[in-house]
Design a protein around this motif. Structure first.
Motif, PDB file in Angstrom:
ATOM      1  N   LYS A 304       0.622  -1.030  -0.153  1.00 38.01           N
ATOM      2  CA  LYS A 304      -0.209   0.076   0.148  1.00 38.01           C
ATOM      3  C   LYS A 304       0.824   1.321  -0.037  1.00 38.01           C
ATOM      4  N   GLY A 305       0.661   2.152  -1.010  1.00 34.51           N
ATOM      5  CA  GLY A 305       1.403   3.382  -1.017  1.00 34.51           C
ATOM      6  C   GLY A 305       2.090   3.631  -2.344  1.00 34.51           C
ATOM      7  N   ARG A 306       2.494   4.626  -2.725  1.00 35.49           N
ATOM      8  CA  ARG A 306       3.060   5.009  -3.910  1.00 35.49           C
ATOM      9  C   ARG A 306       4.624   4.452  -4.104  1.00 35.49           C
ATOM     10  N   THR A 307       4.491   3.561  -5.129  1.00 35.41           N
ATOM     11  CA  THR A 307       6.212   3.007  -5.277  1.00 35.41           C
ATOM     12  C   THR A 307       6.457   3.355  -6.773  1.00 35.41           C
ATOM     13  N   ILE A 308       7.687   3.680  -6.949  1.00 35.29           N
ATOM     14  CA  ILE A 308       8.330   3.791  -8.146  1.00 35.29           C
ATOM     15  C   ILE A 308       9.561   2.595  -8.586  1.00 35.29           C
ATOM     16  N   ALA A 321       5.776  -3.938 -16.026  1.00 33.99           N
ATOM     17  CA  ALA A 321       4.348  -3.027 -15.833  1.00 33.99           C
ATOM     18  C   ALA A 321       3.265  -4.055 -16.015  1.00 33.99           C
ATOM     19  N   GLN A 322       3.495  -4.695 -17.641  1.00 34.05           N
ATOM     20  CA  GLN A 322       2.495  -5.808 -17.744  1.00 34.05           C
ATOM     21  C   GLN A 322       2.459  -7.099 -16.875  1.00 34.05           C
ATOM     22  N   GLN A 323       3.581  -7.421 -16.247  1.00 30.79           N
ATOM     23  CA  GLN A 323       3.528  -8.518 -15.416  1.00 30.79           C
ATOM     24  C   GLN A 323       2.771  -7.930 -14.117  1.00 30.79           C
ATOM     25  N   LEU A 324       2.857  -6.883 -13.574  1.00 34.18           N
ATOM     26  CA  LEU A 324       2.278  -6.400 -12.414  1.00 34.18           C
ATOM     27  C   LEU A 324       0.864  -6.131 -12.554  1.00 34.18           C
ATOM     28  N   MET A 325       0.362  -5.864 -13.615  1.00 31.17           N
ATOM     29  CA  MET A 325      -0.975  -5.551 -13.921  1.00 31.17           C
ATOM     30  C   MET A 325      -1.807  -6.856 -14.012  1.00 31.17           C
ATOM     31  N   GLU A 326      -1.077  -8.105 -14.690  1.00 29.11           N
ATOM     32  CA  GLU A 326      -1.598  -9.249 -14.252  1.00 29.11           C
ATOM     33  C   GLU A 326      -1.742  -9.832 -13.135  1.00 29.11           C
ATOM     34  N   ALA A 327      -0.691  -9.421 -12.414  1.00 27.57           N
ATOM     35  CA  ALA A 327      -0.806  -9.572 -10.887  1.00 27.57           C
ATOM     36  C   ALA A 327      -1.979  -9.156 -10.085  1.00 27.57           C
ATOM     37  N   LYS A 330      -2.055  -1.978  -9.609  1.00 30.32           N
ATOM     38  CA  LYS A 330      -2.357  -0.748 -10.669  1.00 30.32           C
ATOM     39  C   LYS A 330      -1.019  -0.186 -10.901  1.00 30.32           C
ATOM     40  N   ALA A 331      -0.541  -0.536 -12.122  1.00 25.00           N
ATOM     41  CA  ALA A 331       0.772  -0.141 -12.470  1.00 25.00           C
ATOM     42  C   ALA A 331       0.832   0.311 -13.842  1.00 25.00           C
ATOM     43  N   ASP A 332       1.680   1.034 -14.323  1.00 24.53           N
ATOM     44  CA  ASP A 332       1.922   1.626 -15.718  1.00 24.53           C
ATOM     45  C   ASP A 332       3.492   1.812 -15.979  1.00 24.53           C
ATOM     46  N   ALA A 333       3.770   2.010 -17.225  1.00 26.47           N
ATOM     47  CA  ALA A 333       5.044   1.966 -17.452  1.00 26.47           C
ATOM     48  C   ALA A 333       5.310   3.592 -17.962  1.00 26.47           C
ATOM     49  N   LEU A 334       6.705   4.070 -17.696  1.00 26.14           N
ATOM     50  CA  LEU A 334       6.833   5.432 -18.082  1.00 26.14           C
ATOM     51  C   LEU A 334       8.461   5.467 -18.661  1.00 26.14           C
ATOM     52  N   GLY A 353      -3.583   9.331  -7.800  1.00 22.28           N
ATOM     53  CA  GLY A 353      -3.782   7.981  -7.004  1.00 22.28           C
ATOM     54  C   GLY A 353      -4.401   6.954  -7.650  1.00 22.28           C
ATOM     55  N   TYR A 354      -4.556   7.045  -9.164  1.00 28.23           N
ATOM     56  CA  TYR A 354      -5.200   5.989  -9.831  1.00 28.23           C
ATOM     57  C   TYR A 354      -4.199   4.951 -10.279  1.00 28.23           C
ATOM     58  N   LEU A 355      -2.878   5.274  -9.975  1.00 29.13           N
ATOM     59  CA  LEU A 355      -1.923   4.151 -10.375  1.00 29.13           C
ATOM     60  C   LEU A 355      -1.149   4.130  -8.615  1.00 29.13           C
ATOM     61  N   ASN A 356      -0.788   2.940  -8.348  1.00 26.64           N
ATOM     62  CA  ASN A 356      -0.028   2.739  -7.309  1.00 26.64           C
ATOM     63  C   ASN A 356       1.624   2.668  -7.653  1.00 26.64           C
ATOM     64  N   VAL A 357       1.847   2.127  -8.771  1.00 26.90           N
ATOM     65  CA  VAL A 357       3.143   1.912  -9.059  1.00 26.90           C
ATOM     66  C   VAL A 357       3.456   2.356 -10.647  1.00 26.90           C
ATOM     67  N   VAL A 358       4.603   3.197 -10.731  1.00 28.57           N
ATOM     68  CA  VAL A 358       5.283   3.337 -11.848  1.00 28.57           C
ATOM     69  C   VAL A 358       6.328   2.767 -12.195  1.00 28.57           C
ATOM     70  N   VAL A 359       6.654   2.193 -13.456  1.00 28.03           N
ATOM     71  CA  VAL A 359       7.724   1.526 -13.844  1.00 28.03           C
ATOM     72  C   VAL A 359       8.571   2.251 -14.899  1.00 28.03           C
TER      73      VAL A 359
END
Length: 581
Positions: A304-308, A321-327, A330-334, A353-359
């Motif tokens: 829980k929380g924001r992670t990069i 990012a795809q691996q995390l979304m399949e798990a 809430k992640a996306d690539a940058l 806050g719509y994404l928790n993780v940015v790769v």
């Protein structure tokens, strides 16, 4: 899991191993800074103990506010409306000298408040100046990335607007025609990346000969990205008598040359110089097996929380990012391979806050300045100690705490240990025997994927229930509407009947009788239509040919004589004249 305290993972000593890297002056400098900071911490502890006995003296110490720094009153009020009254250390140290027109060299870590340190004095000094001419900005802020340019402009725009100053972002990936149009109308402060600004200067759409204040933000990153030729080309066009402010997390050889070339007797302010010296940031090295790397990444990202998360390549960012979304995360690539619109959307979703993780990759992440990132996960170790410090600077911003975790495969241990030493970082080391470990959960807040999937399923179920409730409400509204329309139709029908009765209009019964009378006629017509009708058939070609009169021999002879030019004996009497009988 076990903490590594044995000789297998000991830090290599300088000059003791044949394969160890030669330490440069930066390592010595960082080590000296760490020792100095350690002494400072000890002194602070002693001062704290003494302060416990003299609380009255501590309470009487004055607190510096933005109003005490000499900023414009409208700026101070705008800050107060946002609940900002007390400056950060680098702001309190830098703003008075910048307002005095002195050249400033600020060395501060990302997130230490550098934007307002140079932005507020720049706006205050330009507020009382002359009106800006078309294509001639009076203030210039150079930044390395598009994202950072937009964030600097967003941070300064509210204060520029209260002073009547116009700011414009000039960077790649956006419409050049809009930027040219804005420059033609007049821009007071230009926030630009070096490449796009050079293109506009070459087109004649921007001129630097009236720039009064020039700022270089994140100068070390511009040097790392190869922008120094463009930077020097632009600064050579700026009038020599103006003010210069340069901010950098590190002062390498290239940055030192910029300082000597463009800054005159700069006032140096060094606050929070290195990410390794931040006491609110903790560093951890997790030695993992190759097969456990992906599951551990998923477990940490599911916290829980924001992670990069940092990786080295664009393909790696998309893959993780795809691996995390399949798990269920809430992640996306940058990364730099994305369009500017897509990168802006990802950053916006991350902030909201719509994404928790940015790769992210190293280059793209240099534009990420988002508060509230409390963990940085290096899935791929950084290339060198400078990249590591830049990555780490995404967390523990503005005095907050943060965690930096690096996943290391067994064959990468020696190189990562040396990297930490060069960065001046004291990182705890752990060996993971399982994909999900209690120690990892304690350090990072990692969660098992079963828990994440259960939470995701619960969220989906809740959304479905809300959708059902909404559809039920819509159905009830439709039923009420149908009932109201039916009642309205009955009421209007009754009203129409009353109006016909009042006017003496009878119902249209004769029309019904006429229809009944027409019924036998229609039946007769139908019967006649069923009877066979004898029609005169047109003669066929064969019949017409048989009915054609035949020529007899006499006719053929007469026709032949006429055709041969002969004459008849009986025609001799007509030779002399015309008959009128």
């Amino acid at each position: 899991m076990s903490l590594v305290d044995d000789a297998r993972f000991a830090m290599p000593a300088n000059g003791s191993d044949a394969d160890s890297l030669d330490t440069d002056t930066d390592t010595d400098t960082l080590d000296a800074e760490l020792a100095e900071l350690t002494d400072v911490d000890s002194d602070l502890d002693a001062d704290t103990d003494a302060a416990d006995d003299t609380d009255a003296d501590t309470d009487t110490e004055p607190t510096v506010t933005f109003g005490d720094l000499g900023l414009h009153d409208d700026v101070v009020r705008a800050l107060a409306k946002r609940g900002v009254t007390t400056p950060f250390p680098i702001q309190a140290a830098t703003i008075p000298d910048a307002l005095a027109g002195k050249d400033v060299l600020g060395r501060g870590r990302t997130g230490s408040g550098k934007t307002l340190s140079f932005g507020l004095p720049l706006l205050t000094r330009l507020a009382d100046g002359e009106r800006t001419k078309a294509k001639h900005p009076r203030g210039l802020i150079l930044v390395p990335t598009r994202e950072l340019a937009m964030q600097v402009a967003d941070a300064l725009e509210p204060f520029g607007s209260v002073l009547g100053l116009r700011l414009k972002v000039v960077c790649g990936g956006t419409s050049m025609s809009n930027q040219i149009y804005a420059l033609e109308r007049g821009v007071d402060v230009l926030v630009a990346t070096p490449g796009r600004l050079r293109d506009l200067i070459n087109r004649g759409s921007a001129k630097m000969d009236e720039v009064e204040i020039a700022v270089l933000d994140e100068a070390d990153q511009m040097a790392d990205m190869g922008f120094l030729p463009e930077v020097t080309e632009i600064l050579d066009l700026v009038p020599a008598g103006g003010q210069r402010l340069l901010f950098s997390a590190t002062l390498e050889n290239e940055i030192d040359s910029l300082v000597k070339r463009y800054l005159k007797n700069p006032v140096t302010h060094e606050v929070d110089p290195s990410a390794g010296a931040v006491t609110t940031m903790t560093h951890h090295i997790l030695v993992v097996k190759p097969k456990d790397k992906a599951p551990i990444t998923n477990a940490i990202a599911a916290r829980k929380g924001r992670t990069i998360i940092f990786v080295r390549t664009q393909m790696g960012a998309d893959r993780v990012a795809q691996q995390l979304m399949e798990a269920g995360v809430k992640a996306d690539a940058l990364h730099g391979g994305m369009t500017q619109g897509a990168r802006t959307r990802v950053l916006g979703d991350f902030k909201d806050g719509y994404l928790n993780v940015v790769v992210a990759t190293d280059v793209a992440a240099r534009g990420i300045h988002v508060d509230g990132i409390d963990l940085v996960l290096n899935v791929d170790p950084a290339g060198d100690h400078k990249d590591y410090l830049h990555r780490s600077g995404r967390t523990a911003r503005a005095g907050r705490s943060g965690i930096v975790v690096t996943l290391v495969l067994p064959h990468q241990r020696r190189g990562v240990f040396r990297l930490m030493e060069d960065a001046g970082v004291d990182a705890s080391r752990h060996i993971l025997d399982h994909a999900f470990d209690a120690e990892v959960a304690r350090i990072t807040g990692a969660r098992s994927l079963v828990e994440v999937q259960a939470e995701s399923a619960s969220g989906i179920a809740g959304a479905a229930e809300r959708e059902v409730a909404e559809l039920t409400r819509e159905l009830e509204r439709a039923q009420r509407r149908a009932t109201e329309l039916r009642e309205e139709a009955d009421r209007l029908s009754a009203r129409a009947a009353r109006e016909r009765a009042e006017l003496g209009i009878e119902d249209e019964e004769p029309a019904v009788e006429a229809d009944a009378a027409e019924a036998p006629v229609a039946a007769v017509a139908a019967a006649e239509a069923e009877q066979p009708v004898t029609e005169e058939r047109a003669p066929s070609y064969r019949d017409a040919r048989s009915e054609r009169p035949a020529y007899n021999n006499r006719d053929r002879g007469e026709r032949g004589d006429r055709e041969r030019g002969g004459f008849n004996r009986d025609d001799r009497g007509d030779r002399g004249g015309r008959s009128f009988g």
